[in-house]
Scaffold this motif. Structure first.
Motif, PDB file in Angstrom:
ATOM      1  N   LEU A  51       0.857  -1.187   0.000  1.00 62.84           N
ATOM      2  CA  LEU A  51       0.000   0.000   0.000  1.00 62.84           C
ATOM      3  C   LEU A  51       0.890   1.232   0.000  1.00 62.84           C
ATOM      4  CD1 LEU A  51      -2.450  -0.954   2.887  1.00 62.84           C
ATOM      5  CD2 LEU A  51      -2.877  -1.153   0.448  1.00 62.84           C
ATOM      6  N   SER A  52       0.438   2.289  -0.661  1.00 69.32           N
ATOM      7  CA  SER A  52       1.260   3.497  -0.677  1.00 69.32           C
ATOM      8  C   SER A  52       0.515   4.752  -0.230  1.00 69.32           C
ATOM      9  CB  SER A  52       1.832   3.718  -2.076  1.00 69.32           C
ATOM     10  OG  SER A  52       0.788   3.827  -3.018  1.00 69.32           O
ATOM     11  N   TYR A  54      -1.907   8.121  -0.602  1.00 69.71           N
ATOM     12  CA  TYR A  54      -2.053   9.162  -1.616  1.00 69.71           C
ATOM     13  C   TYR A  54      -0.864  10.107  -1.586  1.00 69.71           C
ATOM     14  CZ  TYR A  54      -6.797   7.437  -2.055  1.00 69.71           C
ATOM     15  OH  TYR A  54      -7.880   6.642  -2.271  1.00 69.71           O
ATOM     16  N   ILE A  65     -12.625   1.733  -1.267  1.00 67.45           N
ATOM     17  CA  ILE A  65     -11.543   1.444  -2.202  1.00 67.45           C
ATOM     18  C   ILE A  65     -12.128   1.250  -3.600  1.00 67.45           C
ATOM     19  CG2 ILE A  65     -11.607  -1.037  -1.746  1.00 67.45           C
ATOM     20  CD1 ILE A  65      -8.535  -1.022  -2.068  1.00 67.45           C
ATOM     21  N   THR A  66     -11.468   1.817  -4.594  1.00 66.18           N
ATOM     22  CA  THR A  66     -11.939   1.668  -5.974  1.00 66.18           C
ATOM     23  C   THR A  66     -11.426   0.353  -6.556  1.00 66.18           C
ATOM     24  OG1 THR A  66     -10.010   2.744  -6.967  1.00 66.18           O
ATOM     25  CG2 THR A  66     -11.854   4.178  -6.298  1.00 66.18           C
ATOM     26  N   GLU A  69      -7.735   0.752  -7.317  1.00 67.86           N
ATOM     27  CA  GLU A  69      -6.894   0.680  -6.118  1.00 67.86           C
ATOM     28  C   GLU A  69      -6.754  -0.763  -5.644  1.00 67.86           C
ATOM     29  OE1 GLU A  69      -7.873   5.079  -4.214  1.00 67.86           O
ATOM     30  OE2 GLU A  69      -9.203   3.385  -3.775  1.00 67.86           O
ATOM     31  N   HIS A  72      -4.388  -2.555  -7.902  1.00 72.74           N
ATOM     32  CA  HIS A  72      -3.034  -2.067  -7.610  1.00 72.74           C
ATOM     33  C   HIS A  72      -2.459  -2.757  -6.372  1.00 72.74           C
ATOM     34  CE1 HIS A  72       0.256   0.823  -7.590  1.00 72.74           C
ATOM     35  NE2 HIS A  72       0.039   0.985  -6.298  1.00 72.74           N
ATOM     36  N   VAL A  73      -3.261  -2.866  -5.319  1.00 69.48           N
ATOM     37  CA  VAL A  73      -2.812  -3.515  -4.079  1.00 69.48           C
ATOM     38  C   VAL A  73      -2.507  -4.988  -4.329  1.00 69.48           C
ATOM     39  CG1 VAL A  73      -3.548  -4.241  -1.768  1.00 69.48           C
ATOM     40  CG2 VAL A  73      -3.967  -1.898  -2.525  1.00 69.48           C
ATOM     41  N   ASN A  76       0.670  -5.344  -6.371  1.00 69.03           N
ATOM     42  CA  ASN A  76       1.843  -5.063  -5.536  1.00 69.03           C
ATOM     43  C   ASN A  76       2.136  -6.229  -4.606  1.00 69.03           C
ATOM     44  OD1 ASN A  76       2.328  -2.579  -6.647  1.00 69.03           O
ATOM     45  ND2 ASN A  76       1.364  -1.437  -4.999  1.00 69.03           N
TER      46      ASN A  76
END
Length: 88
Positions: A51-52, A54, A65-66, A69, A72-73, A76
């Motif tokens: 997780l990063s 914003y 959460i979209t 997103e 992306h998680v 990662n």
């Protein structure tokens, strides 16, 4: 198999695999209080680079959460960067 079962399996795998030892980096989010119910896991995944947050140094823990997103998680977490060639 329906989508709910697939998503549940992914979350369970992430939860079980989260006990693996991975290099850690320090992360701070200005809007994530230590008493938030998800603080420990959010910080653990942030320190592992899963997780990063914003760009404004926030995590927005109470936002929904979209799809982007979420993908992306998951990418990662599994180390997928999209740069690998497809196997034929």
């Amino acid at each position: 198999m329906n989508i709910r079962k697939q998503v549940l399996k992914v979350f369970m795998f992430i939860f079980v695999a989260s006990v693996m030892i991975v290099p850690v980096k320090a992360v701070q989010f200005s809007d994530l209080a230590p008493n938030h119910w998800g603080y420990e896991k959010v910080m653990e995944f942030a320190e592992r680079g899963v997780l990063s947050g914003y760009e404004d140094n926030t995590f927005r823990p109470d936002n929904t959460i979209t799809r982007a997103e979420f993908v992306h998680v998951v990418n990662n977490y599994f180390g997928y960067s999209g740069n690998e060639e497809k196997a034929l």
